[in-house]
Design a protein around this motif. Sequence first.
Motif, mmCIF file in Angstrom:
data_model
loop_
_atom_site.group_PDB
_atom_site.id
_atom_site.type_symbol
_atom_site.label_atom_id
_atom_site.label_comp_id
_atom_site.label_asym_id
_atom_site.label_seq_id
_atom_site.Cartn_x
_atom_site.Cartn_y
_atom_site.Cartn_z
ATOM 1 N N VAL A 172 77.572 12.630 63.681
ATOM 2 C CA VAL A 172 77.235 11.583 62.710
ATOM 3 C C VAL A 172 78.471 10.766 62.340
ATOM 4 C CG1 VAL A 172 76.435 11.168 60.349
ATOM 5 C CG2 VAL A 172 75.244 12.827 61.792
ATOM 6 N N GLY A 173 79.606 11.442 62.141
ATOM 7 C CA GLY A 173 80.826 10.737 61.757
ATOM 8 C C GLY A 173 81.279 9.739 62.806
ATOM 9 N N HIS A 174 81.281 10.160 64.072
ATOM 10 C CA HIS A 174 81.656 9.241 65.144
ATOM 11 C C HIS A 174 80.586 8.160 65.340
ATOM 12 C CE1 HIS A 174 84.473 12.522 66.202
ATOM 13 N NE2 HIS A 174 85.180 11.568 66.779
ATOM 14 N N GLY A 175 79.323 8.548 65.167
ATOM 15 C CA GLY A 175 78.239 7.590 65.363
ATOM 16 C C GLY A 175 78.235 6.474 64.337
ATOM 17 N N LYS A 176 78.560 6.789 63.092
ATOM 18 C CA LYS A 176 78.585 5.761 62.046
ATOM 19 C C LYS A 176 79.622 4.681 62.347
ATOM 20 C CE LYS A 176 76.760 8.369 58.104
ATOM 21 N NZ LYS A 176 77.055 8.953 56.763
ATOM 22 N N LEU A 177 80.736 5.080 62.940
ATOM 23 C CA LEU A 177 81.756 4.089 63.290
ATOM 24 C C LEU A 177 81.255 3.149 64.382
ATOM 25 C CD1 LEU A 177 85.060 6.188 63.286
ATOM 26 C CD2 LEU A 177 84.145 4.716 61.496
ATOM 27 N N VAL A 178 80.461 3.680 65.312
ATOM 28 C CA VAL A 178 79.894 2.825 66.363
ATOM 29 C C VAL A 178 78.912 1.829 65.757
ATOM 30 C CG1 VAL A 178 78.487 2.784 68.455
ATOM 31 C CG2 VAL A 178 80.198 4.580 68.154
ATOM 32 N N LEU A 179 78.078 2.299 64.818
ATOM 33 C CA LEU A 179 77.059 1.436 64.220
ATOM 34 C C LEU A 179 77.664 0.307 63.388
ATOM 35 C CD1 LEU A 179 74.311 3.995 63.123
ATOM 36 C CD2 LEU A 179 74.414 2.603 65.190
ATOM 37 N N LYS A 180 78.898 0.468 62.952
ATOM 38 C CA LYS A 180 79.552 -0.607 62.199
ATOM 39 C C LYS A 180 79.862 -1.813 63.080
ATOM 40 C CE LYS A 180 81.780 2.143 58.567
ATOM 41 N NZ LYS A 180 83.082 2.574 57.988
ATOM 42 N N GLY A 181 79.852 -1.610 64.393
ATOM 43 C CA GLY A 181 80.138 -2.705 65.307
ATOM 44 C C GLY A 181 81.614 -2.820 65.614
#
Length: 247
Positions: free
Chosen positions: A96-105
């Motif tokens: 989740v932590g790494h994924g949230k950074l991806v979703l920020k664009g």
Amino acid sequence: MDFCGRPIEPSTSRSPTPDYRFRVYLPPGKSYDMTLWTKNDVFRWMTIFMPVTQHTETYIALKELYLDGDVLCAIINDSVSHMTLGISEGDLELIVGHGKLVLKGPPPEVRLPPPPSLKHLLEISTPKNLSIQKMNNASSSTMSPPPLKATPTVFPPPGRTFNMREWDQLDVELWMTTFISVNDCPDFFIWLEKNKIDGEALLAMQYVPKRVKRDSGISQSLLRKILDRVEIVFLEYRKIKIEETTQ
């Protein structure tokens, strides 16, 4: 809106302190749009920050799910419990932590200063009392003999045995990440998926190494590294079968 189609509300509060445990990683050949990621893309992405050999049980559990980019978005945004996925709380936090950074664009473009001029570089001279010959002599006198070549340790993919004929495409990719970094060879992992390289195909690569090297574009040393480990897995499986028949 983010890449999962959820609205982004403007914030008036101060930005939180970034968590340096997490970084932005992308699967080979993919953008920040997580909804376009395939199941193989998601697993390649996870191996970058979650090594297969250290998180085997998590990969076994997640392989049972159809975990593509859309599902990953839902897991990140909907606060799915680690018990629902059958993985540890710590591993879910990593995903989740790494994924949230991806979703920020992508981050805003940063302009770097121009590189130093050639004239400036030429002005940096070697100390007069240290010649190239002296440097070579010093390095040769202190050079230790090359270490003996050790047999590499190999692992089967999560949830699999050493019977390579039973491995599917995802198994092959996860096995590869135990000794090849996705970040170092992104095009090769794309080639593996494009050519549907499963365990049977991996065994067959031993008989057509020149064709594999030509089609995949990998170096001779990397190809040798792969084929050496394929042979070790095959020999390990044969050893196990012989032991079973003699018992």
